[in-house]
Design an enzyme around this catalytic site. Structure first.
Site, PDB file in Angstrom:
ATOM      1  N   LYS A 112       0.815  -1.218   0.000  1.00 20.97           N
ATOM      2  CA  LYS A 112       0.000   0.000   0.000  1.00 20.97           C
ATOM      3  C   LYS A 112       0.846   1.264   0.000  1.00 20.97           C
ATOM      4  O   LYS A 112       0.431   2.280  -0.541  1.00 20.97           O
ATOM      5  CB  LYS A 112      -0.945   0.015   1.208  1.00 20.97           C
ATOM      6  CG  LYS A 112      -2.140  -0.901   1.058  1.00 20.97           C
ATOM      7  CD  LYS A 112      -3.272  -0.418   1.957  1.00 20.97           C
ATOM      8  CE  LYS A 112      -4.483  -1.332   1.855  1.00 20.97           C
ATOM      9  NZ  LYS A 112      -5.526  -0.939   2.816  1.00 20.97           N
ATOM     10  N   LYS A 195      -5.328 -11.675  -6.177  1.00 19.82           N
ATOM     11  CA  LYS A 195      -6.493 -11.751  -5.304  1.00 19.82           C
ATOM     12  C   LYS A 195      -7.620 -10.873  -5.864  1.00 19.82           C
ATOM     13  O   LYS A 195      -7.358  -9.801  -6.400  1.00 19.82           O
ATOM     14  CB  LYS A 195      -6.032 -11.241  -3.934  1.00 19.82           C
ATOM     15  CG  LYS A 195      -7.042 -11.213  -2.851  1.00 19.82           C
ATOM     16  CD  LYS A 195      -6.422 -10.630  -1.575  1.00 19.82           C
ATOM     17  CE  LYS A 195      -6.316  -9.113  -1.654  1.00 19.82           C
ATOM     18  NZ  LYS A 195      -6.108  -8.456  -0.354  1.00 19.82           N
ATOM     19  N   LYS A 198     -11.209  -5.044  -4.078  1.00 15.24           N
ATOM     20  CA  LYS A 198     -11.995  -3.855  -4.394  1.00 15.24           C
ATOM     21  C   LYS A 198     -11.139  -2.758  -5.006  1.00 15.24           C
ATOM     22  O   LYS A 198     -11.660  -1.828  -5.598  1.00 15.24           O
ATOM     23  CB  LYS A 198     -12.754  -3.349  -3.155  1.00 15.24           C
ATOM     24  CG  LYS A 198     -11.955  -3.238  -1.880  1.00 15.24           C
ATOM     25  CD  LYS A 198     -12.867  -3.149  -0.638  1.00 15.24           C
ATOM     26  CE  LYS A 198     -12.079  -3.417   0.640  1.00 15.24           C
ATOM     27  NZ  LYS A 198     -12.906  -3.778   1.778  1.00 15.24           N
TER      28      LYS A 198
HETATM   29  P1  TYM Z   1     -10.404  -6.145   4.370  1.00 15.99           P
HETATM   30  O1  TYM Z   1     -11.372  -5.050   4.607  1.00 15.99           O
HETATM   31  O2  TYM Z   1      -9.390  -5.966   3.297  1.00 15.99           O
HETATM   32  O3  TYM Z   1     -11.182  -7.478   4.055  1.00 15.99           O
HETATM   33  C1  TYM Z   1     -12.220  -7.948   4.904  1.00 15.99           C
HETATM   34  C2  TYM Z   1     -12.210  -9.471   4.977  1.00 15.99           C
HETATM   35  O4  TYM Z   1     -12.399 -10.022   3.674  1.00 15.99           O
HETATM   36  C3  TYM Z   1     -11.351 -10.940   3.405  1.00 15.99           C
HETATM   37  N1  TYM Z   1     -11.051 -10.899   1.964  1.00 15.99           N
HETATM   38  C4  TYM Z   1     -11.000 -11.980   1.179  1.00 15.99           C
HETATM   39  N2  TYM Z   1     -11.208 -13.280   1.446  1.00 15.99           N
HETATM   40  C5  TYM Z   1     -11.087 -14.138   0.420  1.00 15.99           C
HETATM   41  N3  TYM Z   1     -10.775 -13.757  -0.845  1.00 15.99           N
HETATM   42  C6  TYM Z   1     -10.549 -12.465  -1.159  1.00 15.99           C
HETATM   43  N4  TYM Z   1     -10.252 -12.095  -2.401  1.00 15.99           N
HETATM   44  C7  TYM Z   1     -10.662 -11.500  -0.108  1.00 15.99           C
HETATM   45  N5  TYM Z   1     -10.523 -10.154  -0.056  1.00 15.99           N
HETATM   46  C8  TYM Z   1     -10.751  -9.805   1.226  1.00 15.99           C
HETATM   47  C9  TYM Z   1     -10.183 -10.454   4.231  1.00 15.99           C
HETATM   48  O5  TYM Z   1      -9.230 -11.469   4.445  1.00 15.99           O
HETATM   49  C10 TYM Z   1     -10.874 -10.018   5.501  1.00 15.99           C
HETATM   50  O6  TYM Z   1     -11.129 -11.134   6.338  1.00 15.99           O
HETATM   51  N6  TYM Z   1      -7.162  -5.536   8.149  1.00 15.99           N
HETATM   52  C11 TYM Z   1      -8.460  -6.089   7.780  1.00 15.99           C
HETATM   53  C12 TYM Z   1      -9.604  -5.512   8.572  1.00 15.99           C
HETATM   54  C13 TYM Z   1      -9.462  -5.613  10.057  1.00 15.99           C
HETATM   55  C14 TYM Z   1      -9.634  -6.781  10.844  1.00 15.99           C
HETATM   56  C15 TYM Z   1      -9.453  -6.353  12.197  1.00 15.99           C
HETATM   57  C16 TYM Z   1      -9.910  -8.116  10.546  1.00 15.99           C
HETATM   58  C17 TYM Z   1      -9.195  -4.584  10.917  1.00 15.99           C
HETATM   59  N7  TYM Z   1      -9.194  -5.021  12.189  1.00 15.99           N
HETATM   60  C18 TYM Z   1      -9.540  -7.256  13.248  1.00 15.99           C
HETATM   61  C19 TYM Z   1      -9.996  -9.013  11.617  1.00 15.99           C
HETATM   62  C20 TYM Z   1      -9.814  -8.585  12.947  1.00 15.99           C
HETATM   63  C21 TYM Z   1      -8.711  -5.785   6.315  1.00 15.99           C
HETATM   64  O7  TYM Z   1      -8.158  -4.868   5.768  1.00 15.99           O
HETATM   65  O8  TYM Z   1      -9.693  -6.544   5.738  1.00 15.99           O
END
Ligand code: TYM
Length: 334
Positions: A112, A195, A198
């Site tokens: 990022k 992957k 978004k």
């Molecule tokens: P984020 O917002 O990028 O994604 C949210 C969740 O979706 C999953 N995900 C996917 N799973 C499978 N295939 C994909 N292509 C895919 N894209 C996204 C992510 O693995 C995630 O589970 N840092 C985290 C948010 C966060 C968080 C937390 C998660 C902040 N605090 C505490 C768990 C616990 C994030 O950016 O997810």
């Protein structure tokens, strides 16, 4: 009882990857003898600049997506991160526990921040300490996420262990990542080595939870594949990442194993498989899209639900934050 915590950033429209890797599993984990706490992590989203009006709308849209996917605010605590101040406070405490070197090693930071990492926000670097705070402010024991969050969860465990060690306590649990099922890494529809995301510039690479039936069917029809027929074992798709991805998506949507999907499509090509997948995807996703639109039509109700969720989250978080302050030698205010 195990306590489950997870979060999703409201930094863009949610995708099929978020649904299969996270939301669908969040809903399934409810009521199975665990306490479930789910969070829209707006403080994480602002580590890169967000247009305020768009962010506000996306927070509500994320709340709608959670509920449309089956997260029930009566069974789970559903709330927005910045509305519970313990997250930011605990994150500061963890900034004093975590090491700078740990942060620079995070692949998400490297991705990022890009080449000019000196110009990244300080928040983007400290992002994983806030994520550890999200989880440990509830002393959560298990965190369902997709594969891409694995490194961040290891860092959460490192912070918990270092805190416990530095202060000679067993205050924080060593959290278990729940990276389970066939959809922990849903890949781009245009490139099986990337992957689904978004932030991919190509909209054809992903299915958005707001896509209508025609868009979903068209994206699946145009998804990159190969000309080979489908084998009978998922292992035989090892070198065909696009094909494997579509089979895994089918299996995750249908709650089947890839093996049982292949047993039905063995020997057939994508001319047969894609229409079946498109039909399944539309049947699974259109009720969610419709419910999301219904929830979004009443933003005041979403705000009410998030307000209630924040109060419940706060009631769990404050005592743990206060105990953490005690352990560190800070004076508590309540
Ligand atoms: P984020 O917002 O990028 O994604 C949210 C969740 O979706 C999953 N995900 C996917 N799973 C499978 N295939 C994909 N292509 C895919 N894209 C996204 C992510 O693995 C995630 O589970 N840092 C985290 C948010 C966060 C968080 C937390 C998660 C902040 N605090 C505490 C768990 C616990 C994030 O950016 O997810």
């Amino acid at each position: 009882t195990p306590r489950i915590f997870s979060g999703i950033q409201p930094s863009g429209g949610l995708t099929l990857g978020n649904y299969l890797g996270a939301l669908k599993r969040f809903a399934a984990l409810q009521g199975a003898g665990a306490e479930t706490i789910y969070c829209i992590v707006d403080l994480h989203a602002i580590t890169v600049w967000q247009q305020p009006e768009i962010l506000r709308a996306r927070i509500r849209e994320a709340a709608a997506a959670f509920m449309a996917a089956g997260v029930d605010p009566a069974q789970s605590i559903l709330f927005n991160q910045s509305q519970v101040s313990a997250h930011a406070e605990m994150a500061w405490l963890f900034n004093t526990v975590a090491r700078v070197g740990w942060m620079y090693r995070m692949t998400q930071f490297k991705d990022k921040a890009g080449k000019n990492s000196e110009n990244a926000s300080l928040g983007l670097l400290a992002y994983p300490a806030l994520m550890a705070a999200d989880i440990l402010t509830y002393q959560a024991t298990a965190v369902p996420v997709g594969e891409d969050q694995k490194q961040h969860l290891e860092l959460t465990r490192d912070i918990a262990a270092k805190f416990n060690h530095d202060y000679g306590v067993t205050h924080f649990p060593i959290t278990e990542p729940l990276i389970e099922g066939v959809a922990t890494r849903v890949m781009s529809l245009r490139d099986g080595s990337r992957k689904m995301s978004k932030s991919d510039p190509s909209d054809a690479s992903r299915i958005n939870l707001t896509d209508d039936a025609d868009a979903i069917a068209q994206k699946i029809r145009k998804a990159r594949t190969d000309a080979e027929p489908l084998p009978d074992r998922i292992e035989d798709l090892k070198d065909r990442p696009e094909a494997r991805n579509l089979v895994n998506i089918y299996a995750a949507l249908a709650d089947e194993t890839p093996g049982s999907v292949l047993a039905r499509f063995e020997g057939q090509g994508f001319g047969a498989f894609k229409p079946a997948l498109a039909e399944l995807a539309v049947a699974s996703l259109s009720p969610i899209t419709r419910k999301m639109a219904e929830y979004m039509a009443d933003p005041a109700e979403i705000d009410r639900i998030l307000g209630e969720g924040a109060a419940r989250a706060d009631a769990v978080a404050q005592p743990i934050l206060n105990r953490t302050k005690d352990v560190m030698g800070l004076l508590r205010s309540k």
